[in-house]
Design an enzyme around this catalytic site. Structure first.
Site, PDB file in Angstrom:
ATOM      1  N   MET A  30      30.699  50.648  47.549  1.00 33.70           N
ATOM      2  CA  MET A  30      30.316  51.027  48.909  1.00 33.70           C
ATOM      3  C   MET A  30      30.238  49.780  49.790  1.00 33.70           C
ATOM      4  O   MET A  30      29.551  49.763  50.818  1.00 33.70           O
ATOM      5  CB  MET A  30      28.992  51.787  48.913  1.00 33.70           C
ATOM      6  CG  MET A  30      29.096  53.162  48.297  1.00 33.70           C
ATOM      7  SD  MET A  30      27.860  54.334  48.917  1.00 33.70           S
ATOM      8  CE  MET A  30      26.354  53.541  48.425  1.00 33.70           C
ATOM      9  N   HIS A  34      28.669  41.717  46.232  1.00 34.86           N
ATOM     10  CA  HIS A  34      27.982  40.547  45.693  1.00 34.86           C
ATOM     11  C   HIS A  34      28.647  40.186  44.371  1.00 34.86           C
ATOM     12  O   HIS A  34      29.662  40.798  43.977  1.00 34.86           O
ATOM     13  CB  HIS A  34      26.481  40.824  45.516  1.00 34.86           C
ATOM     14  CG  HIS A  34      26.179  42.104  44.782  1.00 34.86           C
ATOM     15  ND1 HIS A  34      26.494  42.305  43.452  1.00 34.86           N
ATOM     16  CD2 HIS A  34      25.599  43.264  45.197  1.00 34.86           C
ATOM     17  CE1 HIS A  34      26.111  43.509  43.075  1.00 34.86           C
ATOM     18  NE2 HIS A  34      25.571  44.122  44.123  1.00 34.86           N
ATOM     19  N   HIS A  37      29.604  42.989  41.925  1.00 32.79           N
ATOM     20  CA  HIS A  37      30.865  43.675  42.221  1.00 32.79           C
ATOM     21  C   HIS A  37      32.061  42.810  41.834  1.00 32.79           C
ATOM     22  O   HIS A  37      33.052  43.304  41.268  1.00 32.79           O
ATOM     23  CB  HIS A  37      30.967  43.987  43.721  1.00 32.79           C
ATOM     24  CG  HIS A  37      29.956  44.958  44.239  1.00 32.79           C
ATOM     25  ND1 HIS A  37      28.951  44.587  45.096  1.00 32.79           N
ATOM     26  CD2 HIS A  37      29.802  46.288  44.022  1.00 32.79           C
ATOM     27  CE1 HIS A  37      28.216  45.642  45.389  1.00 32.79           C
ATOM     28  NE2 HIS A  37      28.710  46.696  44.759  1.00 32.79           N
ATOM     29  N   ASP A 159      23.486  50.961  37.629  1.00 29.73           N
ATOM     30  CA  ASP A 159      23.439  52.400  37.929  1.00 29.73           C
ATOM     31  C   ASP A 159      23.753  53.166  36.644  1.00 29.73           C
ATOM     32  O   ASP A 159      24.777  53.854  36.536  1.00 29.73           O
ATOM     33  CB  ASP A 159      24.447  52.733  39.022  1.00 29.73           C
ATOM     34  CG  ASP A 159      24.086  52.087  40.346  1.00 29.73           C
ATOM     35  OD1 ASP A 159      23.010  52.413  40.879  1.00 29.73           O
ATOM     36  OD2 ASP A 159      24.857  51.249  40.823  1.00 29.73           O
ATOM     37  N   LEU A 193      21.429  41.981  40.803  1.00 30.56           N
ATOM     38  CA  LEU A 193      22.096  41.919  42.096  1.00 30.56           C
ATOM     39  C   LEU A 193      22.336  43.325  42.616  1.00 30.56           C
ATOM     40  O   LEU A 193      22.756  44.219  41.892  1.00 30.56           O
ATOM     41  CB  LEU A 193      23.421  41.167  41.969  1.00 30.56           C
ATOM     42  CG  LEU A 193      23.320  39.694  41.561  1.00 30.56           C
ATOM     43  CD1 LEU A 193      24.683  39.026  41.658  1.00 30.56           C
ATOM     44  CD2 LEU A 193      22.295  38.940  42.417  1.00 30.56           C
TER      45      LEU A 193
END
Length: 300
Positions: A30, A34, A37, A159, A193
């Site tokens: 999304m 950082h 990712h 997640d 993060l």
């Protein structure tokens, strides 16, 4: 790197890659990127011929409109970060695409009508607290799967419940896509993060690493304490943290939940022996400074 913002452009690139027999890796994000990712993108670059990185703030997975409005949008900085990966690491990929659609491009017929259900996996932790969230995630991920047609898709373990949901989605739609969970990337002080971290005040950012520190202590306690005792200790420790530490501006942790669950089924366990062969995972959600932070710890 090439940026495309139309579904038709992405489809054309994918079709050309398929004609050449290239393997495609997908990294759905999304934005507000950082190093966490970037670690997903780096891995995808090493394991695929074409990598598609999506940058799309998906409105239908937010059950809180204020949270959607506050979600950081840093598209120009994101594209520069992705470009910085080129040459930073040896990679197999010959091409890197950044897919940056608008809401209308992703949902040309308006808000989608399809709804996904995931049974017990979504009935714990995030599910009851964020109604419709996982269905919204599934809708956008399914569309990204259809557009990118990846061989592999990369998701971060922070997640953790989302990974279980995507695994269930793949089973439902019967897509032969390899789901690649990737380890959490942490700051030097241990904070996981997250794009939401940039919303923390300086004082709250100094406090936030206590979440991971508490979870690490919980992992040590698991060797000699019962499951319920570990859960209670984590919640009490964070809820009372401000009483034994200097906290600026009246800041305090507000734990929403801490659950210890089977690593695969995500169902709560009452005894360590109930966990399957992959062990147990502790999943936490904590409010700090008006920002909702999540993290996990693995119990081996």
């Amino acid at each position: 790197m090439k940026q495309v913002n139309k579904a038709a452009e992405l489809t054309a690139a994918v079709e050309e890659a398929k004609k050449q027999g290239l393997e495609i890796g997908l990294v759905p994000t999304m934005g507000a990127l950082h190093e966490g990712h970037l670690s997903l993108i780096e891995r995808a670059l090493k394991e695929n011929d074409l990598v598609v990185v999506s940058l799309f703030v998906n409105p239908i997975q937010f059950n809180n409109k204020e949270d959607l409005e506050k979600y950081p949008r840093t598209i120009d900085a994101d594209l520069k970060l992705i470009e910085s990966l080129i040459g930073r690491t040896e990679c197999r990929a010959k091409e890197l695409l950044a897919f940056t659609p608008t809401v209308d491009e992703m949902y040309p017929d308006g808000e989608p009508k399809e709804v996904y259900h995931f049974g017990p996996v979504e009935e714990v932790m995030e599910g009851p607290r964020r109604p419709g969230h996982f269905s919204g995630v599934a809708v956008v991920v399914r569309r990204l799967f259809d557009l990118a047609q990846p061989k592999r898709a990369y998701f971060g373990e922070k997640d953790y419940q989302q990974i279980a949901v995507i695994r269930s989605l793949l089973a439902q739609i019967k897509y032969p896509i390899e789901l690649v969970p990737c380890p959490i990337v942490r700051a030097d002080d241990g904070l996981a993060l997250s794009s939401r971290n940039m919303r923390l005040s300086p004082a709250a950012r100094q406090m936030a690493p206590a979440i991971n520190a508490t979870l690490e202590q919980a992992a040590e306690m698991a060797e000699y304490e019962e499951v319920d005792d570990v859960k209670e200790w984590v919640l009490d420790t964070l809820a009372s943290w401000h009483e034994v530490n200097d906290c600026a501006d009246g800041l305090r942790f507000e734990p929403e939940y801490f659950e210890i669950v089977d690593a695969i089924t995500l169902q709560p366990i009452a005894d360590w022996d109930e966990a399957g062969e992959l062990g147990a995972v502790g999943c936490i959600a904590v409010w700090l400074d008006g920002v909702r932070l999540i993290d996990i710890v693995k119990f081996q």
